[in-house]
Design a protein around this motif. Structure first.
Motif, mmCIF file in Angstrom:
data_model
loop_
_atom_site.group_PDB
_atom_site.id
_atom_site.type_symbol
_atom_site.label_atom_id
_atom_site.label_comp_id
_atom_site.label_asym_id
_atom_site.label_seq_id
_atom_site.Cartn_x
_atom_site.Cartn_y
_atom_site.Cartn_z
ATOM 1 N N MET A 1 -27.393 -25.242 -0.868
ATOM 2 C CA MET A 1 -27.546 -26.345 -0.150
ATOM 3 C C MET A 1 -26.838 -26.804 0.519
ATOM 4 S SD MET A 1 -28.844 -30.199 -2.061
ATOM 5 C CE MET A 1 -30.466 -29.532 -2.459
ATOM 6 N N LYS A 2 -26.730 -27.264 1.780
ATOM 7 C CA LYS A 2 -25.790 -27.655 2.692
ATOM 8 C C LYS A 2 -25.636 -29.237 2.451
ATOM 9 C CE LYS A 2 -24.004 -27.211 7.556
ATOM 10 N NZ LYS A 2 -24.446 -26.816 8.983
ATOM 11 N N ILE A 3 -24.349 -29.533 2.049
ATOM 12 C CA ILE A 3 -23.922 -30.961 1.697
ATOM 13 C C ILE A 3 -22.727 -31.516 2.358
ATOM 14 C CG2 ILE A 3 -23.780 -32.563 -0.107
ATOM 15 C CD1 ILE A 3 -24.797 -30.213 -1.978
ATOM 16 N N ALA A 4 -22.981 -32.469 2.944
ATOM 17 C CA ALA A 4 -22.101 -33.497 3.505
ATOM 18 C C ALA A 4 -21.605 -34.704 2.605
ATOM 19 C CB ALA A 4 -22.131 -33.839 5.017
ATOM 20 N N ILE A 5 -20.372 -34.840 2.428
ATOM 21 C CA ILE A 5 -19.621 -35.839 1.719
ATOM 22 C C ILE A 5 -18.968 -36.750 2.657
ATOM 23 C CG2 ILE A 5 -18.088 -36.856 -0.040
ATOM 24 C CD1 ILE A 5 -20.407 -34.776 -1.180
ATOM 25 N N LEU A 6 -19.862 -38.111 3.104
ATOM 26 C CA LEU A 6 -19.469 -38.904 4.168
ATOM 27 C C LEU A 6 -18.484 -39.785 3.397
ATOM 28 C CD1 LEU A 6 -19.565 -39.795 7.124
ATOM 29 C CD2 LEU A 6 -21.623 -40.988 6.426
ATOM 30 N N GLY A 7 -16.933 -39.749 3.619
ATOM 31 C CA GLY A 7 -16.371 -40.532 2.852
ATOM 32 C C GLY A 7 -15.479 -39.684 1.820
ATOM 33 N N ALA A 8 -14.871 -38.698 2.370
ATOM 34 C CA ALA A 8 -14.231 -37.984 1.097
ATOM 35 C C ALA A 8 -12.830 -38.126 0.937
ATOM 36 C CB ALA A 8 -14.273 -36.276 1.971
ATOM 37 N N GLY A 9 -12.730 -39.357 0.309
ATOM 38 C CA GLY A 9 -11.587 -40.026 -0.319
ATOM 39 C C GLY A 9 -11.441 -39.220 -1.868
ATOM 40 N N ALA A 10 -10.940 -40.028 -2.624
ATOM 41 C CA ALA A 10 -10.482 -39.406 -4.236
ATOM 42 C C ALA A 10 -11.840 -39.209 -4.795
ATOM 43 C CB ALA A 10 -9.856 -40.387 -4.702
ATOM 44 N N LEU A 11 -12.992 -39.929 -4.744
ATOM 45 C CA LEU A 11 -14.227 -39.574 -5.506
ATOM 46 C C LEU A 11 -15.042 -38.729 -4.570
ATOM 47 C CD1 LEU A 11 -16.474 -40.442 -7.486
ATOM 48 C CD2 LEU A 11 -17.106 -42.245 -6.129
ATOM 49 N N GLY A 12 -15.237 -38.799 -3.520
ATOM 50 C CA GLY A 12 -15.747 -37.879 -2.615
ATOM 51 C C GLY A 12 -15.374 -36.422 -2.777
ATOM 52 N N CYS A 13 -13.824 -36.494 -2.995
ATOM 53 C CA CYS A 13 -13.410 -35.124 -3.013
ATOM 54 C C CYS A 13 -13.726 -34.397 -4.353
ATOM 55 C CB CYS A 13 -11.857 -35.139 -2.732
ATOM 56 S SG CYS A 13 -11.279 -35.119 -0.854
ATOM 57 N N ALA A 14 -13.535 -35.294 -5.406
ATOM 58 C CA ALA A 14 -14.067 -35.037 -6.767
ATOM 59 C C ALA A 14 -15.371 -34.351 -6.805
ATOM 60 C CB ALA A 14 -13.900 -35.904 -7.490
ATOM 61 N N VAL A 15 -16.247 -34.961 -6.125
ATOM 62 C CA VAL A 15 -17.630 -34.350 -6.067
ATOM 63 C C VAL A 15 -17.695 -33.230 -5.201
ATOM 64 C CG1 VAL A 15 -20.083 -35.073 -5.347
ATOM 65 C CG2 VAL A 15 -18.731 -36.857 -6.549
ATOM 66 N N GLY A 16 -17.056 -33.378 -4.085
ATOM 67 C CA GLY A 16 -17.120 -32.285 -3.290
ATOM 68 C C GLY A 16 -16.545 -30.854 -3.664
ATOM 69 N N ALA A 17 -15.646 -31.201 -4.409
ATOM 70 C CA ALA A 17 -14.761 -29.773 -4.855
ATOM 71 C C ALA A 17 -15.426 -29.215 -5.786
ATOM 72 C CB ALA A 17 -13.334 -30.360 -5.567
ATOM 73 N N THR A 18 -16.403 -30.095 -6.791
ATOM 74 C CA THR A 18 -17.126 -29.675 -8.008
ATOM 75 C C THR A 18 -18.298 -28.647 -7.552
ATOM 76 O OG1 THR A 18 -16.572 -31.503 -9.375
ATOM 77 C CG2 THR A 18 -18.607 -30.145 -10.049
ATOM 78 N N LEU A 19 -19.134 -29.181 -6.139
ATOM 79 C CA LEU A 19 -20.019 -28.582 -5.650
ATOM 80 C C LEU A 19 -19.575 -27.320 -4.987
ATOM 81 C CD1 LEU A 19 -21.701 -31.824 -4.398
ATOM 82 C CD2 LEU A 19 -22.724 -30.278 -6.037
ATOM 83 N N THR A 20 -18.476 -27.363 -4.292
ATOM 84 C CA THR A 20 -18.013 -26.070 -3.699
ATOM 85 C C THR A 20 -17.679 -24.988 -4.460
ATOM 86 O OG1 THR A 20 -16.843 -27.533 -1.819
ATOM 87 C CG2 THR A 20 -16.029 -25.498 -2.054
ATOM 88 N N GLU A 21 -16.927 -25.374 -5.739
ATOM 89 C CA GLU A 21 -16.814 -24.662 -6.984
ATOM 90 C C GLU A 21 -17.869 -23.700 -7.354
ATOM 91 O OE1 GLU A 21 -12.405 -25.279 -8.826
ATOM 92 O OE2 GLU A 21 -14.129 -26.943 -9.129
ATOM 93 N N ALA A 22 -18.985 -24.566 -7.137
ATOM 94 C CA ALA A 22 -20.648 -23.792 -7.574
ATOM 95 C C ALA A 22 -21.018 -23.026 -6.641
ATOM 96 C CB ALA A 22 -21.384 -24.951 -8.172
ATOM 97 N N GLY A 23 -20.564 -23.026 -5.272
ATOM 98 C CA GLY A 23 -21.164 -22.205 -4.253
ATOM 99 C C GLY A 23 -22.007 -22.931 -3.400
ATOM 100 N N GLN A 24 -22.007 -24.160 -3.256
ATOM 101 C CA GLN A 24 -22.715 -24.918 -2.383
ATOM 102 C C GLN A 24 -21.784 -24.816 -1.120
ATOM 103 O OE1 GLN A 24 -25.750 -25.498 -3.026
ATOM 104 N NE2 GLN A 24 -25.516 -25.003 -5.179
ATOM 105 N N GLU A 25 -22.421 -25.068 0.023
ATOM 106 C CA GLU A 25 -21.822 -25.199 1.384
ATOM 107 C C GLU A 25 -21.444 -26.760 1.694
ATOM 108 O OE1 GLU A 25 -22.113 -24.919 6.359
ATOM 109 O OE2 GLU A 25 -23.473 -23.665 4.863
ATOM 110 N N VAL A 26 -20.294 -27.187 1.412
ATOM 111 C CA VAL A 26 -20.225 -28.556 1.293
ATOM 112 C C VAL A 26 -19.034 -28.807 2.509
ATOM 113 C CG1 VAL A 26 -19.164 -30.467 -0.043
ATOM 114 C CG2 VAL A 26 -20.293 -28.908 -0.914
ATOM 115 N N TRP A 27 -19.292 -30.056 3.106
ATOM 116 C CA TRP A 27 -18.477 -30.322 4.107
ATOM 117 C C TRP A 27 -17.685 -31.873 3.823
ATOM 118 C CZ3 TRP A 27 -16.751 -28.148 8.700
ATOM 119 C CH2 TRP A 27 -17.251 -26.976 9.174
ATOM 120 N N LEU A 28 -16.548 -32.075 3.703
ATOM 121 C CA LEU A 28 -15.802 -33.269 3.299
ATOM 122 C C LEU A 28 -15.205 -33.794 4.652
ATOM 123 C CD1 LEU A 28 -13.454 -31.836 0.416
ATOM 124 C CD2 LEU A 28 -16.114 -32.481 0.261
ATOM 125 N N LEU A 29 -16.102 -35.010 4.830
ATOM 126 C CA LEU A 29 -15.676 -35.761 6.169
ATOM 127 C C LEU A 29 -14.870 -36.993 5.717
ATOM 128 C CD1 LEU A 29 -18.392 -34.187 6.683
ATOM 129 C CD2 LEU A 29 -18.682 -36.000 8.800
#
Length: 316
Positions: A1-29
């Motif tokens: 799944m291609k996922i954008a985190i719109l507002g990748a502050g502390a919480l967004g980065c925590a979510v985004g990093a977890t999804l990234t490590e699971a192999g999802q295509e994640v963009w942190l904005l």
């Protein structure tokens, strides 16, 4: 799944990093070029109960660079919702879904007006995060649940697919058929601790050591529960103590609420969408909210002093 985190502050980065490590295509904005550049250069440094590691993430300040997504997770501060989504329309393809995991009430209406009601999903997360430095966060994912759902309560294939993706990545996610009630349950948790820690400057550990503050927190939550009942909202929370306990569960005593973090960074808070929402709904349904009204007034006073101080410093 291609996922954008719109507002990748502390919480967004925590979510985004977890999804990234699971192999999802994640963009942190994120609007901060310094934060984004640090992540692009060195990866995102994540500190958690397992230690410290660097996660190689995709990060950008430009939605056009990321392109159309399957899912946009909105985690900007409440008062930036309108501007943020209008500035990121390049993330929207024909089938893109938009999921708000923001604190407080009312974001879904803002998003729906811009992207269309049919795209919007609602949710709440108990995942925690603290920004240590640009490109460096402390993450609190383990044991923290995320709830998502359709605004009309239907258990659709699309929302089930998102939950499966999140769960597979280690983000414990439940699909709710009562997302409005779920949002209120999360609001109660924010009401319990956010304003109080911001007024006092205390961490979670310090807050939970002060019985007088607990009494005030429980009173604020009780008011919010009374408002929700008057509005016909179905809550899972049955006693204010539950919200108080859940707010700090699994977090380090050194963790700070997002509202306190905002003030310490010199930013205004989301008080209008949290305790302020309780006050507005209370007025609408004839329920007195003196504790929450006082907390809102105190935070507004702190914000005013901060703004005046910043103005003096820039004009000196």
């Amino acid at each position: 799944m291609k996922i954008a985190i719109l507002g990748a502050g502390a919480l967004g980065c925590a979510v985004g990093a977890t999804l990234t490590e699971a192999g999802q295509e994640v963009w942190l904005l994120n609007r901060s070029a310094t934060h984004v550049e640090a992540m692009r250069r060195d990866g995102l440094r994540v500190d958690d109960a397992n230690g410290s590691r660097r996660v190689m993430v995709r990060a950008t300040t430009d939605a056009a660079e990321a392109g159309a997504m399957d899912l946009v997770v909105v985690l900007v501060k409440s008062f930036h919702t309108d501007a943020a989504i209008r500035g990121a329309l390049e993330l929207l393809g024909p089938e893109t879904l938009v999921l708000s995991l923001q604190n407080g009430l009312g974001h879904e209406d803002v998003l729906a007006e811009i992207v269309g009601h049919e795209r919007v999903l609602a949710g709440k997360t108990y995942v925690g995060g603290v920004m240590r430095n640009p490109g460096h966060i402390e993450s609190g994912v383990a044991g923290k649940t995320t709830y998502i759902g359709e605004l009309d309560g239907r258990l659709t294939p699309r929302v089930m697919a998102i939950a499966e993706t999140f769960n597979t990545a280690g983000l414990a996610t439940t699909v709710s058929d009562n997302i409005v009630g779920t949002m209120w349950d999360k609001l109660l948790v924010n009401v319990a601790t956010g304003a109080l820690t911001s007024v006092t400057g205390l961490t979670y550990g310090q807050l939970y050591d002060e019985p007088l503050l607990k009494t005030t927190a429980l009173a604020a939550v009780a008011e919010a529960m009374a408002v929700a009942r008057a509005a016909g909202v179905k809550l899972a929370t049955t006693h204010p103590e539950q919200a108080w306990t859940l707010a700090g569960e699994g977090l380090s005593p050194a963790f700070k609420t997002s509202m306190l973090q905002s003030l310490e960074k010199g930013s205004v808070t989301e008080i209008d969408f949290i305790n302020g929402a309780v006050v507005r709904w209370g007025q609408r349904h004839g329920v007195p909210t003196p504790v929450n009204t006082t907390l809102v007034a105190c935070i507004k006073g702190i914000e005013r002093a901060m703004t005046d101080r910043q103005h003096k410093e820039t004009t000196a």
